[in-house]
Motif scaffolding. Sequence first.
Motif, PDB file in Angstrom:
ATOM      1  N   THR A  18      88.092  87.515  51.185  1.00 60.79           N
ATOM      2  CA  THR A  18      87.088  86.897  50.318  1.00 60.79           C
ATOM      3  C   THR A  18      87.715  86.224  49.105  1.00 60.79           C
ATOM      4  O   THR A  18      87.034  85.460  48.404  1.00 60.79           O
ATOM      5  N   THR A  19      88.976  86.515  48.849  1.00 54.15           N
ATOM      6  CA  THR A  19      89.722  85.833  47.795  1.00 54.15           C
ATOM      7  C   THR A  19      91.168  85.693  48.257  1.00 54.15           C
ATOM      8  O   THR A  19      91.556  86.236  49.294  1.00 54.15           O
ATOM      9  N   SER A  20      91.942  84.967  47.498  1.00 53.03           N
ATOM     10  CA  SER A  20      93.369  84.820  47.775  1.00 53.03           C
ATOM     11  C   SER A  20      94.063  84.517  46.451  1.00 53.03           C
ATOM     12  O   SER A  20      93.401  84.136  45.471  1.00 53.03           O
ATOM     13  N   SER A  47      92.998  81.071  45.497  1.00 52.03           N
ATOM     14  CA  SER A  47      91.636  80.898  44.982  1.00 52.03           C
ATOM     15  C   SER A  47      91.519  81.425  43.557  1.00 52.03           C
ATOM     16  O   SER A  47      90.768  80.872  42.743  1.00 52.03           O
ATOM     17  N   VAL A  48      92.274  82.475  43.245  1.00 50.45           N
ATOM     18  CA  VAL A  48      92.310  82.986  41.872  1.00 50.45           C
ATOM     19  C   VAL A  48      92.927  81.933  40.945  1.00 50.45           C
ATOM     20  O   VAL A  48      92.409  81.649  39.860  1.00 50.45           O
ATOM     21  N   SER A  54      90.539  78.971  40.530  1.00 51.80           N
ATOM     22  CA  SER A  54      89.457  79.342  39.625  1.00 51.80           C
ATOM     23  C   SER A  54      89.900  79.234  38.172  1.00 51.80           C
ATOM     24  O   SER A  54      89.203  78.630  37.336  1.00 51.80           O
ATOM     25  N   GLY A 113      84.251  81.052  40.211  1.00 53.97           N
ATOM     26  CA  GLY A 113      85.018  82.284  40.309  1.00 53.97           C
ATOM     27  C   GLY A 113      85.891  82.321  41.549  1.00 53.97           C
ATOM     28  O   GLY A 113      85.744  81.493  42.452  1.00 53.97           O
ATOM     29  N   PRO A 114      86.831  83.261  41.625  1.00 52.21           N
ATOM     30  CA  PRO A 114      87.771  83.326  42.754  1.00 52.21           C
ATOM     31  C   PRO A 114      87.105  83.437  44.117  1.00 52.21           C
ATOM     32  O   PRO A 114      87.558  82.805  45.085  1.00 52.21           O
ATOM     33  N   THR A 115      86.031  84.228  44.227  1.00 48.00           N
ATOM     34  CA  THR A 115      85.339  84.354  45.514  1.00 48.00           C
ATOM     35  C   THR A 115      84.642  83.048  45.879  1.00 48.00           C
ATOM     36  O   THR A 115      84.695  82.597  47.030  1.00 48.00           O
ATOM     37  N   THR A 116      84.003  82.430  44.899  1.00 45.68           N
ATOM     38  CA  THR A 116      83.345  81.142  45.131  1.00 45.68           C
ATOM     39  C   THR A 116      84.360  80.084  45.529  1.00 45.68           C
ATOM     40  O   THR A 116      84.109  79.273  46.428  1.00 45.68           O
ATOM     41  N   PHE A 126      87.262  80.628  46.985  1.00 45.31           N
ATOM     42  CA  PHE A 126      87.771  80.894  48.327  1.00 45.31           C
ATOM     43  C   PHE A 126      86.778  80.378  49.366  1.00 45.31           C
ATOM     44  O   PHE A 126      87.176  79.780  50.373  1.00 45.31           O
TER      45      PHE A 126
END
Length: 206
Positions: A152-154, A157-158, A161, A173-176, A178
């Motif tokens: 859900t993240t990587s 992606s962090v 963000s 955010g990181p999840t968004t 990703f």
Amino acid sequence: MSPIDVPADNGVIIGEDGLARTPWAARDPLLREYYDTEWGLPVRGEQAMFERVSLEGFQAGLSWATILRKRPAFRAAFDHFDPDAVAAYTEHDVARLLADAGIVRNQAKIRATISNARATADLRAEGGLAEFVWSFQPETTPRPRTPEEVPTTSPESVALSKALRRKGFRFVGPTTMFALMEAVGIVDTHLVGSHRRGSSGIWQRP
């Protein structure tokens, strides 16, 4: 046997058309169409990328199916996500959008979309939003065999963000991010057994 079978070995669902898909895209016709024709294919243009960033932001806390069903209304309400048009929105437009039952009427997300449009315009001096997002493409992509193996993240992606926030973006955010990277082909999280695995042309099967 039912028209939809669930193989036990690889997590995909075989549809009545004989094609293997990830479970989230197997049953709802709208999600299946999106999965088969759009999700995971490369997005390179500024306006298209701005639309994806915006919709992913609106999706936070909601189901993607909800956003997808409202997508035509979102496009109509936000001038087809033309960054220049959205960047020029005023308080009158905020009020208009809050009154539009066809979209997600969340004031924070609406205001974020407008400020993100302005940040998108500012990014043109550095090559543009799409190029900026793609600069966080990882060296490898996940190879999930079951839905549980899909991250859900990587680290990327962090990092994306944080970089977008520094540029003035919100609801990134990181999840968004990703989810964005999955949707626009930067990573391939189609299950290994899916008929769409490798469809982006960027990552080889499996």
